[in-house]
Enzyme design. Structure first.
Site, PDB file in Angstrom:
ATOM      1  CG  HIS A 180     -11.560   6.023  38.274  1.00  0.00           C
ATOM      2  ND1 HIS A 180     -12.139   4.856  37.813  1.00  0.00           N
ATOM      3  CD2 HIS A 180     -10.323   5.664  38.715  1.00  0.00           C
ATOM      4  CE1 HIS A 180     -11.293   3.853  37.968  1.00  0.00           C
ATOM      5  NE2 HIS A 180     -10.191   4.310  38.517  1.00  0.00           N
ATOM      6  CG  HIS A 200     -18.681   0.646  31.502  1.00  0.00           C
ATOM      7  ND1 HIS A 200     -17.382   0.584  31.044  1.00  0.00           N
ATOM      8  CD2 HIS A 200     -18.605   0.621  32.862  1.00  0.00           C
ATOM      9  CE1 HIS A 200     -16.562   0.515  32.083  1.00  0.00           C
ATOM     10  NE2 HIS A 200     -17.268   0.533  33.188  1.00  0.00           N
ATOM     11  CG  ASP A 221     -20.566   2.273  38.430  1.00  0.00           C
ATOM     12  OD1 ASP A 221     -19.877   1.868  39.373  1.00  0.00           O
ATOM     13  OD2 ASP A 221     -20.106   2.516  37.304  1.00  0.00           O
TER      14      ASP A 221
END
Length: 508
Positions: A344, A385, A443
């Site tokens: 996560h 993603h 990210d």
């Protein structure tokens, strides 16, 4: 026909009904060229096909244009479904279930009454389950959309600041100048920790992971602030929200200082929210510290982009804990624990580890080939993603911010950042990544920016938690204020032993 019926089954209920109706009514009488055209249309994604039907955009292929026009006519006649019927192959009585429609996104089948008929639904990982109704955040993964209270994330990241976004998430509207000033001033008044909380920090080993410290210290806040724990009192909930938003940055910075052996730095009410955090992270009592405005703005954008993300694992954890009536500090602590999981909140940390593993620009090609090899378990971190099947809407903003930071600090020749830039270039140009829509996600860029800011890798998830607190608090408050709120109690498909009798130990 059976294969076509299966292909016409879609994730979007309205589209499913429309295609199934067309297939049964019109498809058998179509000439072969139009049957082929219909099959080609079924290759499109749900949102792409639905947009084609909804809008008047021209369709280049003539045979497909005829099909689309028929589907548009069918859509105009079609009312939104209000119920679904569940049938069984054993002759059992069918069950009617209501169909609910939101303002955006797919409709949902309301299965709350299903348990009365002796059935549960089975959906590990909640792939197709709406656990609640919410007006806070909307995501369309196929289109690459992320809205906070209806505002596109790109606009908020470019034009807003974190205080304003936190207000928006909490209250549903952007603040006036007066409301924002009051909200900001109140946050500053709550940023300092109770002095005895320093002793809670000192109960941890110096090498404790910052997230372990945050889970413990945030949870411990309920032992110090008893005057705002009545969750049924809206004013108590508001005070708790202020305290969490104001104190979590102080705790996050404190976890870093404690880890490094440096003295804690108290918050400064003269500083803005993000600038104050950077002061608590990087200042020492020995000399003055002035945050670089380019770096402050970069961190602020990271926090805006990570402030909320619908019903993800940590947000669902906050809601599930809160559904039992637990105090808000315990609920946010539970959310931090969930976020700590590498699947996560650890993605940007994994990006940095991957770049370090690659080690040199000359080795990128070999790692790209490993990522393409289906028999190899290696995968490139920071690309693609789970939710966004197109470009992550946060990534474009973060990419621009990343380049601003590297230029500001003169780090374009840093070996690790050179690897990152080359890897980004290869992935954006390689046909394999383009075909699979494996674009760099938020990210990928945020990990690079955080490292450039001088934030150690073990603090990355703590920064994430600090930003996500705004969303967690808003989601928790929305849930507590919902008159339909009930304690969360998932059920299961039991696959263990059937009833058996106890056997004495000497007879086993």
């Amino acid at each position: 026909m059976n294969r076509l019926r299966w292909r016409a089954r879609r994730g979007m209920l309205e589209l499913d009904i429309l295609l199934q109706d067309f297939l049964e009514r019109h498809y058998p009488d179509l000439p072969s060229s139009q049957q082929i055209a219909f099959g080609d249309l079924l290759e499109l994604g749900d949102n792409e096909l639905w947009d084609m039907i909804q809008t008047n955009q021209s369709v280049v292929q003539p045979e497909q244009a005829i099909i689309i026009e028929w589907l548009r006519t069918g859509k105009q006649k079609m009312k939104p479904p209000t119920k679904a019927t569940l049938t069984f192959d054993n002759g059992a009585k069918p069950i009617e279930l209501p169909v609910l429609s939101g303002n955006l996104g797919p409709s949902v089948i309301d299965i709350r009454s299903l348990g009365k008929s002796g059935y549960f639904t089975y959906d590990p990982g909640f792939q197709a389950t709406a656990s609640c109704s919410s007006s806070i955040t909307f995501i369309d993964g196929d289109k690459g959309l992320l809205y906070y209270r209806g505002y596109p994330i790109e606009q908020l990241a470019q034009h807003s600041d974190f205080i304003e976004v936190a207000y928006l998430l909490q209250y549903g509207e952007l603040p006036t100048a007066e409301q924002k000033q009051h909200f900001d001033a109140t946050m500053r008044q709550h940023s300092m920790l109770h002095d005895q909380i320093n002793m809670v920090f000192r109960g941890f080993r110096r090498d404790a992971h910052p997230m372990a410290v945050m889970v413990g210290v945030v949870g411990a806040l309920s032992a110090f602030y008893h005057d705002s724990l009545d969750i049924n009192d809206p004013r108590h909930r508001e005070v708790s929200a202020f305290r969490l938003l104001a104190k979590v940055p102080t705790i996050a910075a404190g976890s870093y200082k404690y880890n490094t052996g440096q003295p804690f730095m108290y918050p400064q009410n003269r500083l803005g929210y993000v600038e104050n955090f950077m002061h608590m992270m990087f200042a020492t009592p020995c000399e003055p510290y002035v945050a670089n405005p380019v770096l402050t703005r970069a961190l602020e954008r990271i926090m805006i982009l990570h402030a909320d993300h619908e019903q993800n694992a940590s947000t669902s954890t906050v809601r599930l804990a809160g559904s039992s009536g637990a105090n808000p500090f315990a609920c946010i602590s539970a959310g931090i624990a969930s976020l700590w999981g590498p699947a996560h909140g650890g993605a940007n940390e994994a990006v940095l580890k991957m770049l370090e593993e690659i080690g040199d620009v000359s080795r990128i090609g070999a790692f790209i080939e490993r990522a393409k090899d289906k028999s190899n378990s290696f995968r490139l971190m920071g690309f693609g993603h789970r939710v966004y099947k197109n470009m992550d809407p946060r990534a474009a903003v973060m990419r621009e911010t990343c380049h601003e930071v590297l230029d500001e600090l003169g780090l374009n020749d840093d070996p690790l950042f050179k690897i990152a830039r080359k890897l980004e270039q290869v992935a954006l140009e390689d046909e394999y990544f383009i075909a699979k829509k494996l674009y760099p996600n938020v990210d990928f860029y945020s990990g690079i920016v955080l490292r450039a800011l001088g934030i150690p890798v073990n603090m990355f998830t703590a920064i994430f938690a600090m930003a996500r607190t705004a969303g967690w608090v808003a989601q928790w408050n929305e849930m507590i204020g919902d008159p339909e709120n009930k304690i969360g109690r998932p059920r299961q498909l039991y696959v263990g032993e059937v009833r058996r009798d106890y056997i004495a130990v000497d007879k086993r």
